[in-house]
Design an enzyme around this catalytic site. Structure first.
Site, PDB file in Angstrom:
ATOM      1  CE  LYS A  60      32.759  35.636  43.757  1.00 48.20           C
ATOM      2  NZ  LYS A  60      32.678  37.074  44.042  1.00 48.20           N
ATOM      3  CG  LEU A  94      32.314  44.198  40.561  1.00 44.42           C
ATOM      4  CD1 LEU A  94      31.454  45.156  41.366  1.00 44.42           C
ATOM      5  CD2 LEU A  94      32.561  44.786  39.180  1.00 44.42           C
ATOM      6  CB  THR A 139      41.003  36.863  46.967  1.00 40.90           C
ATOM      7  OG1 THR A 139      42.390  36.648  46.897  1.00 40.90           O
ATOM      8  CG2 THR A 139      40.655  38.231  46.436  1.00 40.90           C
ATOM      9  N   GLY A 171      39.311  45.920  36.979  1.00 38.42           N
ATOM     10  CA  GLY A 171      39.051  44.648  36.304  1.00 38.42           C
ATOM     11  C   GLY A 171      38.174  44.856  35.083  1.00 38.42           C
ATOM     12  CE1 TYR A 178      34.838  32.882  41.830  1.00 35.88           C
ATOM     13  CE2 TYR A 178      33.559  31.763  40.135  1.00 35.88           C
ATOM     14  CZ  TYR A 178      34.010  32.923  40.713  1.00 35.88           C
ATOM     15  OH  TYR A 178      33.630  34.132  40.207  1.00 35.88           O
ATOM     16  N   GLY A 194      43.184  42.580  37.468  1.00 35.12           N
ATOM     17  CA  GLY A 194      42.854  43.876  36.855  1.00 35.12           C
ATOM     18  C   GLY A 194      44.078  44.436  36.140  1.00 35.12           C
ATOM     19  CB  ILE A 242      32.716  43.392  35.447  1.00 31.59           C
ATOM     20  CG1 ILE A 242      32.589  42.094  34.636  1.00 31.59           C
ATOM     21  CG2 ILE A 242      31.317  43.983  35.724  1.00 31.59           C
ATOM     22  CD1 ILE A 242      31.813  40.981  35.323  1.00 31.59           C
TER      23      ILE A 242
END
Ligand code: UDP
Length: 342
Positions: free
Chosen positions: A155, A78, A97, A12, A151, A38, A14
């Site tokens: 997280k 990540l 995911t 990806g 999201y 990615g 980052i």
């Protein structure tokens, strides 16, 4: 000492910069990526390096994650569905995911007792417009039926899992909350504003400002983010804790559009698009997002080295190198004077 690091989401935006940083420091990197967001191009130059291994697969594959974590020294987690537009378009895949994937990775880190750093997000703070936001500030969220908040919620579950795995099972985990990380290789396809505005300006297309454009953000260069992440991984005192990583140079989205038009000498005009049209009906945006970075500054001496203008210039010059036919008018860069080690 040479170590083996597993990076989930290693191809990806980052992840690929992180891989580069670790390889440059003499480590071995195993990058796991399912190429959902990615890209192979992100890691193409790294494939020449014998210390780099790319594994194509998903963090939802328990067997694969088990094998990879067993043979590494530490994990940078990540892999995630990111980008507001992607989350709004594919809410179910994103939740799966982000929650299930992190649970699997943490469980395997527990099985083999490996140190793990998990990347979270400034979305955690939701609509809290206080600034600068401290790590223990309140989260203010809208209805869970508004997909955007999925999201933030997913997280938050990841953060809780990482924290509880540390508290109850002693898995050495570190959480970082990234605030609008930008830089070369980032794509605007999933909604990220900076690469999108730059491409629009270079192509003299309308710059799509959502809402009034008065909402503000702070943008951090990916190299600054990655060096902070690596330092935290090496810092024992970071274990069991959470850190904001971001810049404090605040700019409105409308101001960003104007700056990009100016730097690229573009003929683009700003087009204001209501949120309902840009995302979905009833979409709620964060009006302000500024991190408090005292905690990470005290622990590892973090402060951003790239200014906003330098970031924009860096992204434009890398894009120009890739696509000579879309060359923007040359601008004198201030990068050389900054004394930064790249
Ligand atoms: N945005 C915009 N035009 C675009 C893409 C994004 O005006 O084409 C806005 C978006 O609504 C938000 C800000 O830019 O207010 C930052 O968006 P991004 O998705 O990059 O990151 P966020 O901070 O929302 O996670």
């Amino acid at each position: 000492m040479k170590k083996v690091f597993l990076i989930t989401g290693g191809a990806g935006f980052i992840g690929s910069h992180l891989a580069e940083n670790l390889l440059n420091a003499g480590h071995k990197v195993v990058a796991l990526d399912d190429f959902s967001t990615g890209k192979i191009e992100n890691v193409m130059p790294l494939k020449e390096n014998p210390d780099f291994e790319l594994v194509v697969g998903t963090v939802l594959n328990e067997y694969l994650v088990d094998k990879l974590i067993e043979k590494c020294d530490a994990v940078f987690h990540l892999a995630a569905a990111v980008g507001v537009e992607l989350i709004v378009k594919k809410p179910l895949e994103s939740l799966t995911t982000n929650i299930k994937g992190s649970e699997i990775v943490l469980e395997m880190a527990h099985r083999y007792n490996k140190k793990i750093l998990i990347t979270s997000t400034s979305e955690i703070y939701g609509k809290n417009t206080n600034g600068p936001l401290k790590e223990n500030d309140d989260r203010i969220l809208g209805s869970p039926l508004k997909t955007r908040w999925g999201y933030s919620t997913a997280k938050a579950v990841d953060e809780m899992l990482a924290y509880v795995y540390w508290k109850n099972k002693r898995v050495p985990s570190i959480i970082v909350r990234l605030f609008n990380t930008v830089g070369p290789r980032q794509t605007g396809v999933y909604g990220m504003v900076m690469p999108r505005f730059i491409s629009q300006a270079l192509e003299n297309k309308p710059i799509t400002v959502f809402g009034t454009g008065k909402q503000t953000r702070c943008f951090l260069h990916v190299k600054d983010a990655v060096s902070a992440i690596v330092k935290l991984m090496n810092e024992e005192k970071a274990v069991g804790d959470v850190f904001n990583i971001g810049s404090q140079e605040e700019i409105s989205i409308e101001g960003l559009a104007k700056n990009i038009i100016k730097i690229t000498k573009s003929n683009s005009k700003i087009e204001y698009i209501p949120y309902d049209k840009a995302y979905e009906e009833g979409f709620e945006d964060m009006q302000r997002r500024v991190p408090d970075i005292n905690k990470i500054n005290k622990l590892i001496g973090f402060s951003p080295t790239y200014s906003l203008m330098e970031i924009i210039e860096d992204m434009i010059s890398r894009l120009n190198n890739q696509k000579p036919q879309q060359r923007a008018p040359a601008q004198k860069s201030s990068l050389k004077q900054s004394g930064r080690k790249n």
